[in-house]
Design a protein around this motif. Structure first.
Motif, short mmCIF file in Angstrom:
data_model
loop_
_atom_site.label_atom_id
_atom_site.label_comp_id
_atom_site.label_asym_id
_atom_site.label_seq_id
_atom_site.Cartn_x
_atom_site.Cartn_y
_atom_site.Cartn_z
N PRO A 1 0.82 -1.22 0.00
CA PRO A 1 0.00 0.00 0.00
C PRO A 1 0.85 1.26 0.00
O PRO A 1 1.96 1.27 0.53
CB PRO A 1 -0.81 -0.13 1.30
CG PRO A 1 0.01 -1.02 2.18
CD PRO A 1 0.69 -1.99 1.24
N GLN A 2 0.31 2.30 -0.61
CA GLN A 2 0.95 3.60 -0.59
C GLN A 2 0.36 4.44 0.55
O GLN A 2 -0.71 4.16 1.05
CB GLN A 2 0.73 4.31 -1.94
CG GLN A 2 1.38 3.63 -3.12
CD GLN A 2 2.89 3.75 -3.08
OE1 GLN A 2 3.43 4.70 -2.51
NE2 GLN A 2 3.58 2.79 -3.70
N ARG A 3 1.08 5.47 0.93
CA ARG A 3 0.55 6.40 1.90
C ARG A 3 -0.57 7.21 1.25
O ARG A 3 -0.37 7.78 0.18
CB ARG A 3 1.66 7.34 2.39
CG ARG A 3 1.17 8.48 3.27
CD ARG A 3 2.36 9.27 3.81
NE ARG A 3 3.23 9.78 2.77
CZ ARG A 3 3.00 10.90 2.09
NH1 ARG A 3 1.89 11.59 2.31
NH2 ARG A 3 3.86 11.31 1.17
N SER B 1 -5.17 3.24 -2.18
CA SER B 1 -4.86 3.74 -0.84
C SER B 1 -5.72 4.95 -0.50
O SER B 1 -6.15 5.11 0.65
CB SER B 1 -3.37 4.11 -0.75
OG SER B 1 -2.56 2.96 -0.87
N GLU B 2 -5.98 5.81 -1.49
CA GLU B 2 -6.86 6.95 -1.25
C GLU B 2 -8.26 6.47 -0.90
O GLU B 2 -8.91 7.02 0.01
CB GLU B 2 -6.91 7.85 -2.49
CG GLU B 2 -5.59 8.36 -3.01
CD GLU B 2 -4.94 9.40 -2.10
OE1 GLU B 2 -5.66 10.01 -1.29
OE2 GLU B 2 -3.72 9.59 -2.20
N LEU B 3 -8.75 5.45 -1.59
CA LEU B 3 -10.10 4.95 -1.33
C LEU B 3 -10.19 4.34 0.06
O LEU B 3 -11.21 4.50 0.75
CB LEU B 3 -10.50 3.92 -2.39
CG LEU B 3 -10.58 4.42 -3.83
CD1 LEU B 3 -11.12 3.33 -4.74
CD2 LEU B 3 -11.43 5.68 -3.94
N GLU B 4 -9.15 3.65 0.48
CA GLU B 4 -9.14 3.11 1.85
C GLU B 4 -9.27 4.24 2.87
O GLU B 4 -10.01 4.15 3.85
CB GLU B 4 -7.86 2.32 2.10
CG GLU B 4 -7.79 1.00 1.36
CD GLU B 4 -6.57 0.20 1.75
OE1 GLU B 4 -6.15 0.31 2.93
OE2 GLU B 4 -6.03 -0.53 0.91
N SER B 5 -8.52 5.30 2.63
CA SER B 5 -8.59 6.46 3.52
C SER B 5 -9.98 7.06 3.52
O SER B 5 -10.53 7.41 4.58
CB SER B 5 -7.55 7.51 3.09
OG SER B 5 -7.72 8.73 3.80
N VAL B 6 -10.58 7.18 2.35
CA VAL B 6 -11.93 7.74 2.24
C VAL B 6 -12.93 6.90 3.01
O VAL B 6 -13.74 7.42 3.79
CB VAL B 6 -12.34 7.85 0.75
CG1 VAL B 6 -13.81 8.21 0.62
CG2 VAL B 6 -11.47 8.90 0.04
N LEU C 1 -10.83 15.55 -0.96
CA LEU C 1 -11.89 15.98 -1.86
C LEU C 1 -13.07 15.00 -1.82
O LEU C 1 -14.23 15.42 -1.73
CB LEU C 1 -11.32 16.09 -3.28
CG LEU C 1 -12.23 16.68 -4.38
CD1 LEU C 1 -11.38 17.30 -5.47
CD2 LEU C 1 -13.14 15.64 -4.99
N MET C 2 -12.78 13.70 -1.88
CA MET C 2 -13.86 12.72 -1.90
C MET C 2 -14.62 12.70 -0.58
O MET C 2 -15.85 12.59 -0.56
CB MET C 2 -13.29 11.34 -2.22
CG MET C 2 -12.67 11.25 -3.62
SD MET C 2 -11.86 9.66 -3.96
CE MET C 2 -13.27 8.62 -4.27
N VAL C 3 -13.90 12.83 0.54
CA VAL C 3 -14.57 12.89 1.84
C VAL C 3 -15.46 14.13 1.91
O VAL C 3 -16.59 14.09 2.41
CB VAL C 3 -13.53 12.89 2.98
CG1 VAL C 3 -14.20 13.20 4.32
CG2 VAL C 3 -12.82 11.54 3.05
N ARG C 4 -14.95 15.26 1.40
CA ARG C 4 -15.74 16.49 1.40
C ARG C 4 -17.01 16.35 0.57
O ARG C 4 -18.09 16.79 0.98
CB ARG C 4 -14.89 17.65 0.88
CG ARG C 4 -15.65 18.97 0.77
CD ARG C 4 -14.74 20.11 0.34
NE ARG C 4 -14.18 19.96 -0.98
CZ ARG C 4 -14.84 20.25 -2.11
NH1 ARG C 4 -16.10 20.66 -2.07
NH2 ARG C 4 -14.25 20.11 -3.29
#
Length: 588
Positions: free
Chosen positions: A235-237, A389-394, A565-568
């Motif tokens: 995974p990436q940060r 990784s961004e989607l996991e964070s979202v 952005l996606m969370v917002r």
């Protein structure tokens, strides 16, 4: 009219929400901790699952090895810990209501094993067992090195600067308190309201490079179906990809100028769309904006022309067909529960919204459906590891921000093209974020081979083959892609019909345009956002990750980190919204 009677339903709903939150706090707890090696190194990506829970509860360790599992009912459970290159293990844990239990987990390395049959070259594996028909040779290798905790790259910090966006048109809703924001260094200071522009002079982070291919770690031939799949890419940060958003619906005059220009106007007839006959509707019940109401446009002759559902601001967008029709007047009908109302003689293309007043409308729904539709062809290889990784964070942050008052359901599909290993690989809606993240992790980029891909088949699967909630605060589809659909008359008609069906089901399409798209694709994605009541988002070059990104034909806008952005945007569609003074005055 007695305003106290109008406020009573809102007060009861508020009391119910607070009581639900208090009830949850008294029946559930949290498991938190870190997963490390015996030397104390973090094991990024390790899966920690609470066995026996429905829906399945669990978490994946972040880069620093930390994990957090929320909303676990009080009781005693077994945790299962699995990670590529390490032995699986289980431990007991007791969760107390309203409390947090810390569980530090240590995993032991397991020898990676590969096999050799005659004629095969032996390669170092990463924890899988290969079995062939011939002789077997075991090869020992060390587990993958753990990633350093909190690595930020050589730049040390991420320079940002605030850039003002274009003026927004009049909006009839006011968002309540914003969801709590996270703090990840000065670059995400809450005073910036999580909206930022990355400085063009900022140094690139050392991690802003597409990951190296791992083909040298894989067998050249698969002897049989008993081989365990290779572990996914490390995974990436999250918080590295940069992106922007542009709402054509909120900048309609700008859109009409662009769509009518000689340079860009050709893209609308190319796809067979003409949204100039837009009719905006706002549904209200006294002082309340009515969410998820069914809105129908009829002309008195041909029956139903368009259907849509209102969002949390009570708004719905109607169109006189995807390709437009002769101007005239129409009838707008709105239904919410047992409540119905209509407005006659509505002109197509009118500038102001049509306000429809209901009485005793249904209560605001408390379900959020989010689906991720992701292009997994080979051309996405420069960005897909980062995107996952961004989607996991979202997913993790949306659950943290909203799960106390909203039931969150997640679905996904990955798609390629005809002739590939698969065309669409689907994952049905679930309340288990653990399962949803696991599915996303298990998919990699591959296949494809030409520019167009099976976009229309992925959309058809996402819109028609998944059980979207019949009542929802919001239904959101993120469409992540870098190529258009194949272009022929039949597929164009299918795309048009899919836009209509998305609007009818209340599915807001939010494209995420990745590296490599062209102008025709940009305008198709913007049109899908317009017709479904969604918005348009796009990756930018500011991160230094991936190939070049097309600059969209839009006005001033902000550059944000993609996960922010996606969370917002999800928060935009699920937040409680109060009626504005402007709309209140219009109702008098």
């Amino acid at each position: 009219m007695n305003t106290r009677l109008l406020l009573l339903p809102l007060l009861l709903a508020l009391i119910s929400t607070v009581a639900l939150a208090q009830l949850s706090a008294t029946t559930v707890g949290t498991i938190t901790g870190t997963v490390v090696t015996s030397e104390g190194r973090p094991v990024a990506g390790a899966a920690v699952e609470v066995l026996g829970t429905v829906p399945r509860l669990g978490s994946y360790a972040r880069l620093d090895g930390s994990y957090r599992i929320r909303s676990v009912r009080a009781g005693t459970y077994r945790l299962r810990i699995t990670a590529a290159g390490f032995l699986a293990d289980t431990v007991d844990v007791t969760v107390r209501a309203g409390g947090e239990v810390a569980m530090g987990l240590t995993v032991k390395p397991a020898p990676a094993m590969a096999t050799r049959t005659d004629g095969y070259k032996v390669r170092g594996g990463r924890g899988g067992l290969a079995m062939g028909d011939g002789g077997t040779a075991m090869v020992m290798s060390a587990p993958p090195p753990a990633m350093a905790a909190g690595a930020e790259g050589s730049s040390g910090s991420r320079a940002i600067a605030v850039e003002s966006s274009g003026a927004s048109p009049m909006d009839f809703g006011e968002v309540g308190d914003a969801a709590p924001s996270r703090s990840v260094g000065a670059s995400r200071d809450a005073t910036l309201s999580r909206r930022m522009s990355v400085s063009k002079e900022a140094p690139r982070a050392a991690t802003a490079t597409a990951p190296a291919s791992t083909t040298e770690d894989r067998p050249t031939t698969i002897p049989d179906e008993r081989i365990e799949p290779m572990p996914p890419t490390e995974p990436q940060r999250p918080g590295q990809l940069t992106a922007g958003e542009w709402s054509d619906l909120m900048n309609w005059d700008f859109w009409r100028d662009v769509a009518g220009s000689e340079e860009f106007g050709k893209h609308l007839p190319y796809w067979g769309f003409d949204p100039s006959s837009r009719i905006s509707v706002i549904a209200v019940d006294g002082e309340r904006l009515v969410a998820d109401a069914e809105v129908t446009l009829t002309d008195g002759q041909n029956g139903t022309i368009w259907r849509a559902r209102t969002d949390n601001r009570g708004r719905a967008e109607l169109f006189v067909g995807v390709a437009g029709r002769p101007a005239g007047t129409y009838r707008v009908e709105v239904r919410s529960g047992e409540s119905k109302a209509f407005v006659n003689n509505v002109a197509a293309g009118s500038t102001g919204p049509v306000i429809v007043k209901l009485r005793d409308a249904a209560a605001s729904p408390t379900t959020l459906d989010v689906m991720f539709v992701i292009d997994a062809t080979g051309s996405m290889g420069d960005e897909i590891t980062y995107i996952k990784s961004e989607l996991e964070s979202v997913i993790d942050r949306v659950r943290e921000n909203h799960s106390d008052r909203i039931a969150i359901r997640l679905g996904a599909n990955f798609y390629r093209d005809q002739g590939d290993d698969y065309v669409v690989r689907s994952f049905p809606f679930t309340e288990s974020t653990f399962e949803a993240i696991g599915f996303i992790r298990d998919n990699e980029a591959g296949g494809g081979g030409d520019f167009p891909e099976a976009v229309e088949e992925a959309l058809a699967d996402g819109i028609d083959n998944h059980e979207w909630s019949p009542s929802a605060r919001a239904r959101i589809m993120f469409l992540v892609l870098d190529a258009p659909p194949h272009y022929d008359e039949g597929r164009i008609r299918q795309i048009q019909d899919l836009a209509r069906r998305a609007a009818e089901k209340g599915i807001r399409i939010i494209p995420v345009a990745s590296s490599g798209i062209d102008k025709e694709t940009e305008f198709l994605l913007r049109l899908l956002g317009i017709y479904s009541g969604g918005t348009y988002t796009f990756l930018t070059d500011d991160s230094g990750i991936g190939n070049s990104h097309l600059k969209p034909s839009i006005g001033k806008h902000d550059i944000e980190y993609l996960d922010d952005l996606m969370v917002r945007l999800i928060g935009r569609w699920v937040s409680d919204v109060a009626i504005s003074d402007e709309l209140r005055a219009a109702l008098r």
